[in-house]
Design an enzyme around this catalytic site. Sequence first.
Site, PDB file in Angstrom:
ATOM      1  N   GLU A   1       0.988  -1.274   0.020  1.00 46.02           N
ATOM      2  CA  GLU A   1      -0.183   0.045   0.015  1.00 46.02           C
ATOM      3  C   GLU A   1       0.945   0.781  -0.492  1.00 46.02           C
ATOM      4  OE1 GLU A   1      -2.357   3.554   1.630  1.00 46.02           O
ATOM      5  OE2 GLU A   1      -0.716   2.676   2.499  1.00 46.02           O
TER       6      GLU A   1
ATOM      7  N   ASP B   1      -8.502   0.992   7.779  1.00 45.83           N
ATOM      8  CA  ASP B   1      -6.696   1.652   8.109  1.00 45.83           C
ATOM      9  C   ASP B   1      -6.716   3.113   9.001  1.00 45.83           C
ATOM     10  OD1 ASP B   1      -4.137   1.876   7.120  1.00 45.83           O
ATOM     11  OD2 ASP B   1      -4.636   2.963   5.158  1.00 45.83           O
TER      12      ASP B   1
HETATM   13 ZN   LIG Z   1       0.748   4.380   5.556  1.00 44.84          ZN
END
Ligand SMILES: [Zn+2]
Length: 399
Positions: A214, A261
Amino acid sequence: MRLGQLSSQALVNSFITFLPALTGAYTTLSDASLKSLPDPSADFDIRNGKLLAPILIPRVPGTENSLKVLQHFTDFWSNELPDWKVEYDNSTAATPLSNGKEIPFRNFMATRDPPESRPGEVGRLVLVAHYDSKISPEGFIGATDSAAPCAMLMHAARGIDKALTKKWKHMEEKKKNTEANSKDGKDYELEDDEGVDGDEAWNRGVMVLLLDGEEAFDNWTDDDSLYGARNLASTWEQTYHIAGSHRRTSLSSIDLFVLLDLLGSKDPMIPSYFKTTHWAYKHMANVERRLRDLGIMKTGKRPTSKQFLPETDKTSAQFGWGGGIQDDHIPFLKRGVEVLHIIPAPFPKVWHTMDDDGEHLDMDTVNDWAILATAFAAEWLELEGYFDTKGKRDVKTEL
Ligand SMILES: [Zn+2]
């Protein structure tokens, strides 16, 4: 992830491909079921907790540590959740720091679908977090980003597993009975009693998706970020189910893409980012409120305005284009997938600093996210009636 603007093409694409708000069946859990949800705390000890501790190491794509963490996921599912199907999506790409060398990116997927279901018929709740960590500063751990969210999803998967088994066994028995009673040999159809059965509910599965790559290696660009997510979204878009399937591709098997997240710092504020999934946001906010009222949340009872998810009253006119946060949902969002993005705004203070480590996690908050993720998944999969409520925890309902 990064704060930024979606490109105008992404906006056009997402506008064109958005379906009208999907409002699938969703059944709230009873108080007794909520109280029976497993307590995460021991597994989240940052030194020896079974789920979280093994992820709290630097885990840059292509390194030994990255493989260790991937093995941790594989071992957990094979030891504790053997009914789930584990798969990997592997790709390689050069990065701005790799001098032309291809770096491997490995996404992890664990899926549980109803028995004997056909892939093109199942719609899934896909629970997502990324497991890679940022290459700099050296030694960066990324506890909120996103070691803790990965562990929360492991906990949620285990927390619903037995109830799923029970539910599907019950539905199979009903199916058999219905078939036995059917004289004309027609296809069975489950009756829609209690609002939980029927073909739609039967074809409902769940996936935990732990993405690699990511983070950007150098500066965040479209090419230097989201390596795993970009490969998977594009692969799934081109993976067709057999002709005549309700769902054309693997991508269209996603009913809702729930991305966690930057979770684990105290007092997060999660906005509702997308108009078309606000209904799902409200469900999560509602079960959060109920968990608080029942005394199950360690961060305590709170007025709605101080909840993790406070924006239940947001109106259609108040929605923009998703807040412009660049994260793993983007390659999916661009292709029309429905996304519920669970990321705080503002980001935690520790974001992308050496302080984003185990010691700086707020363990009560981590604990509560793990329970909330479990409860939301259980309600989505309509598991009311399938939890063992006998050994339920004794919780105070007073402040
Ligand atoms: Zn990050």
